[in-house]
Design a protein around this motif. Sequence first.
Motif, PDB file in Angstrom:
ATOM      1  N   ASN A  93     148.706 -55.632  66.916  1.00 47.78           N
ATOM      2  CA  ASN A  93     148.829 -55.824  65.478  1.00 47.78           C
ATOM      3  C   ASN A  93     148.724 -54.454  64.808  1.00 47.78           C
ATOM      4  N   ASP A  94     149.222 -54.351  63.597  1.00 49.20           N
ATOM      5  CA  ASP A  94     149.324 -53.058  62.914  1.00 49.20           C
ATOM      6  C   ASP A  94     148.003 -52.301  62.827  1.00 49.20           C
ATOM      7  N   GLU A  95     146.893 -53.002  62.673  1.00 51.99           N
ATOM      8  CA  GLU A  95     145.606 -52.314  62.527  1.00 51.99           C
ATOM      9  C   GLU A  95     145.108 -51.673  63.831  1.00 51.99           C
ATOM     10  N   PHE A  96     145.727 -51.998  64.970  1.00 55.77           N
ATOM     11  CA  PHE A  96     145.310 -51.427  66.252  1.00 55.77           C
ATOM     12  C   PHE A  96     146.217 -50.298  66.732  1.00 55.77           C
ATOM     13  N   VAL A  97     147.266 -49.960  65.981  1.00 54.73           N
ATOM     14  CA  VAL A  97     148.231 -48.955  66.442  1.00 54.73           C
ATOM     15  C   VAL A  97     147.574 -47.593  66.626  1.00 54.73           C
ATOM     16  N   GLU A  98     146.857 -47.128  65.633  1.00 49.33           N
ATOM     17  CA  GLU A  98     146.258 -45.796  65.715  1.00 49.33           C
ATOM     18  C   GLU A  98     145.200 -45.719  66.801  1.00 49.33           C
ATOM     19  N   ALA A  99     144.350 -46.728  66.910  1.00 41.68           N
ATOM     20  CA  ALA A  99     143.309 -46.727  67.943  1.00 41.68           C
ATOM     21  C   ALA A  99     143.925 -46.738  69.336  1.00 41.68           C
ATOM     22  N   THR A 100     145.025 -47.490  69.501  1.00 42.16           N
ATOM     23  CA  THR A 100     145.679 -47.574  70.802  1.00 42.16           C
ATOM     24  C   THR A 100     146.335 -46.254  71.173  1.00 42.16           C
ATOM     25  N   THR A 101     147.077 -45.652  70.265  1.00 41.77           N
ATOM     26  CA  THR A 101     147.729 -44.383  70.576  1.00 41.77           C
ATOM     27  C   THR A 101     146.705 -43.273  70.811  1.00 41.77           C
ATOM     28  N   ASN A 102     145.624 -43.263  70.034  1.00 37.54           N
ATOM     29  CA  ASN A 102     144.573 -42.256  70.238  1.00 37.54           C
ATOM     30  C   ASN A 102     143.911 -42.416  71.602  1.00 37.54           C
ATOM     31  N   ALA A 103     143.717 -43.651  72.034  1.00 36.20           N
ATOM     32  CA  ALA A 103     143.111 -43.894  73.348  1.00 36.20           C
ATOM     33  C   ALA A 103     144.031 -43.410  74.472  1.00 36.20           C
ATOM     34  N   ILE A 104     145.327 -43.657  74.339  1.00 37.94           N
ATOM     35  CA  ILE A 104     146.275 -43.195  75.359  1.00 37.94           C
ATOM     36  C   ILE A 104     146.266 -41.670  75.423  1.00 37.94           C
ATOM     37  N   ILE A 105     146.287 -41.030  74.263  1.00 35.81           N
ATOM     38  CA  ILE A 105     146.256 -39.566  74.223  1.00 35.81           C
ATOM     39  C   ILE A 105     144.967 -39.041  74.844  1.00 35.81           C
ATOM     40  N   LYS A 106     143.846 -39.668  74.508  1.00 39.10           N
ATOM     41  CA  LYS A 106     142.551 -39.232  75.040  1.00 39.10           C
ATOM     42  C   LYS A 106     142.523 -39.301  76.569  1.00 39.10           C
ATOM     43  N   GLY A 107     143.094 -40.363  77.139  1.00 36.31           N
ATOM     44  CA  GLY A 107     143.051 -40.524  78.585  1.00 36.31           C
ATOM     45  C   GLY A 107     144.093 -39.731  79.337  1.00 36.31           C
ATOM     46  N   ALA A 108     145.228 -39.413  78.689  1.00 32.88           N
ATOM     47  CA  ALA A 108     146.352 -38.798  79.406  1.00 32.88           C
ATOM     48  C   ALA A 108     146.507 -37.306  79.177  1.00 32.88           C
ATOM     49  N   ARG A 109     145.920 -36.765  78.131  1.00 35.68           N
ATOM     50  CA  ARG A 109     146.170 -35.357  77.782  1.00 35.68           C
ATOM     51  C   ARG A 109     145.465 -34.398  78.732  1.00 35.68           C
ATOM     52  N   THR A 110     146.244 -33.497  79.325  1.00 38.85           N
ATOM     53  CA  THR A 110     145.691 -32.392  80.115  1.00 38.85           C
ATOM     54  C   THR A 110     146.043 -31.058  79.479  1.00 38.85           C
ATOM     55  N   GLY A 111     147.030 -31.072  78.575  1.00 39.75           N
ATOM     56  CA  GLY A 111     147.488 -29.842  77.960  1.00 39.75           C
ATOM     57  C   GLY A 111     148.646 -29.199  78.706  1.00 39.75           C
ATOM     58  N   ASN A 112     149.101 -29.829  79.779  1.00 37.12           N
ATOM     59  CA  ASN A 112     150.197 -29.294  80.582  1.00 37.12           C
ATOM     60  C   ASN A 112     151.486 -30.050  80.293  1.00 37.12           C
ATOM     61  N   ILE A 113     152.619 -29.410  80.603  1.00 38.42           N
ATOM     62  CA  ILE A 113     153.907 -30.082  80.486  1.00 38.42           C
ATOM     63  C   ILE A 113     153.892 -31.292  81.417  1.00 38.42           C
ATOM     64  N   GLY A 114     154.407 -32.416  80.925  1.00 34.00           N
ATOM     65  CA  GLY A 114     154.471 -33.621  81.744  1.00 34.00           C
ATOM     66  C   GLY A 114     153.375 -34.622  81.468  1.00 34.00           C
ATOM     67  N   ASP A 115     152.549 -34.375  80.446  1.00 34.68           N
ATOM     68  CA  ASP A 115     151.492 -35.336  80.103  1.00 34.68           C
ATOM     69  C   ASP A 115     152.064 -36.680  79.703  1.00 34.68           C
TER      70      ASP A 115
END
Length: 113
Positions: A66-88
């Motif tokens: 639902n619309d109210e969960f979009v930001e929390a969901t995308t932030n969680a994906i970024i938090k778990g997947a970001r390494t700072g390298n190409i290919g994240d």
Amino acid sequence: MKLIIAYIQPEALNEVKQALYDAEVYKMSVTNAMGCGQQKGYHETYRGADIEVNLLKKVRIEIGVNDEFVEATTNAIIKGARTGNIGDGKIFVLDLPQCIRIRTGEKGADAIG
């Protein structure tokens, strides 16, 4: 309602799932995928032959929210997947015009849960 599609590195899947659980997002579909972007693949030699491998292993995560969960969901994906390298990876947020729960027949925001 939105459909969030994320392509991430396979080794980041556990961290992304944990970050999603911490953000109270529990429903997702996960599939193996292959693709390339800025990484452009790599060269390897197999039995004396030079092989260009330009499709790399990725994991595709699909989450309907639902619309109210979009930001929390995308932030969680970024938090778990970001390494700072190409290919994240990449995250795509698409409009989701309809959702129907097969078991009960619920439609729309009630069906996503």
